[in-house]
Design an enzyme around this catalytic site. Structure first.
Site, PDB file in Angstrom:
ATOM      1  N   ASP A  48       0.846  -1.195   0.000  1.00 26.00           N
ATOM      2  CA  ASP A  48       0.000   0.000   0.000  1.00 26.00           C
ATOM      3  C   ASP A  48       0.884   1.248   0.000  1.00 26.00           C
ATOM      4  OD1 ASP A  48      -2.176  -1.683   0.231  1.00 26.00           O
ATOM      5  OD2 ASP A  48      -2.255  -1.520   2.423  1.00 26.00           O
TER       6      ASP A  48
HETATM    7  N1  URA Z   1      -1.130  -6.048   3.693  1.00 23.42           N
HETATM    8  C1  URA Z   1      -1.646  -4.797   3.740  1.00 23.42           C
HETATM    9  O1  URA Z   1      -2.686  -4.566   4.339  1.00 23.42           O
HETATM   10  N2  URA Z   1      -0.981  -3.810   3.130  1.00 23.42           N
HETATM   11  C2  URA Z   1       0.189  -4.006   2.487  1.00 23.42           C
HETATM   12  O2  URA Z   1       0.766  -3.057   1.954  1.00 23.42           O
HETATM   13  C3  URA Z   1       0.716  -5.312   2.442  1.00 23.42           C
HETATM   14  C4  URA Z   1       0.036  -6.320   3.052  1.00 23.42           C
END
Ligand code: URA
Length: 236
Positions: A104
């Site tokens: 993310d």
């Molecule tokens: N899980 C998440 O919620 N976000 C990420 O960036 C990676 C794994």
């Protein structure tokens, strides 16, 4: 064995047409002999190729480790945001780079950037059980029951049943856990903790397979992954 013009063109800056032109002008040598035929095949592991007398590295694919900072998107290009591929320095850049798995925008840590689609598929497919390890900062402590349900394969709010995770509480003043998952569903770690009534306040990926993020890389820095390290990525 692969066609020399194809390999050279895939390294980044030259088009296949430009490579052909350089060959025509006699600027490229294979094992010390000027080559005239652009369809000649070379072995990337054995052959020596020089351009204007300078030896070049023949690599079909490249694998890069990035310590992703916050605010950068896991994409190859974007109209509005800086991408992980924008952070690759010129000397490692080549056409076709993409992140093998997304973090993310606010998640930090290990992103593997490559131009090798088969490899990316291999490490991302849940069937292959390659675990990705994260350090998550949480709003609340985890209970033993929460840990059990995460480890047994929790069901998310929308009914998605997840595979088993490995969870380890990190001792300290604040609630931090080390969590290992082998799937890569959208916002997976955040949604897993949300399903236990908790909230992820920070998320950092530290390991893919058995390869740890190089802790000398500052946020935003990358380096090439060595062949020995690459093997660790696919180790279970
Ligand atoms: N899980 C998440 O919620 N976000 C990420 O960036 C990676 C794994």
């Amino acid at each position: 064995m692969e066609r020399l013009d194809k390999i050279l063109a895939s390294q980044g800056t030259l088009s296949r047409k430009e490579v052909k032109e350089m060959i025509r002008k006699g600027r490229i040598q294979l094992n010390g002999t000027v080559i005239k035929d652009s369809s000649v095949k070379v072995d990337e592991n054995k052959d020596s190729v020089t351009v204007d007398g300078t030896e070049i590295t023949l690599k079909r694919h490249i694998y890069i480790m990035l310590n992703k900072p916050q605010g950068v998107v896991s994409a190859s290009d974007s109209d509005k945001d800086e991408t992980v591929v924008d952070l690759v320095p010129d000397e490692l850049y080549r056409k076709g780079l993409f992140p093998a798995g997304r973090l993310d925008k606010d998640t930090t840590g290990f992103v593997l950037i490559t131009d090798d689609g088969d490899f990316a598929h291999r490490i991302l497919s849940p069937k292959n059980h390659i675990f990705k390890t994260y350090i998550a900062g949480l709003q609340h402590e985890l209970s033993d029951d929460d840990i059990k349900s995460l480890e047994n394969g929790i069901t998310l709010g929308d009914g998605t049943v997840l595979k088993e995770a490995k969870v380890q509480v990190i001792e300290g003043d604040k609630p931090y856990v080390r969590i290992m998952i082998c799937e890569g569903k959208y916002h997976q770690v955040k949604r897993m903790f949300a399903a236990t009534g908790n909230k992820v306040v920070s998320l950092h990926r530290v390991r893919m397979g058995k390869l740890e993020l190089d802790n000398t890389l500052k946020p935003g820095e990358c380096r090439e992954i060595t062949p020995e390290e690459l093997k660790l990525v696919t180790e279970k």
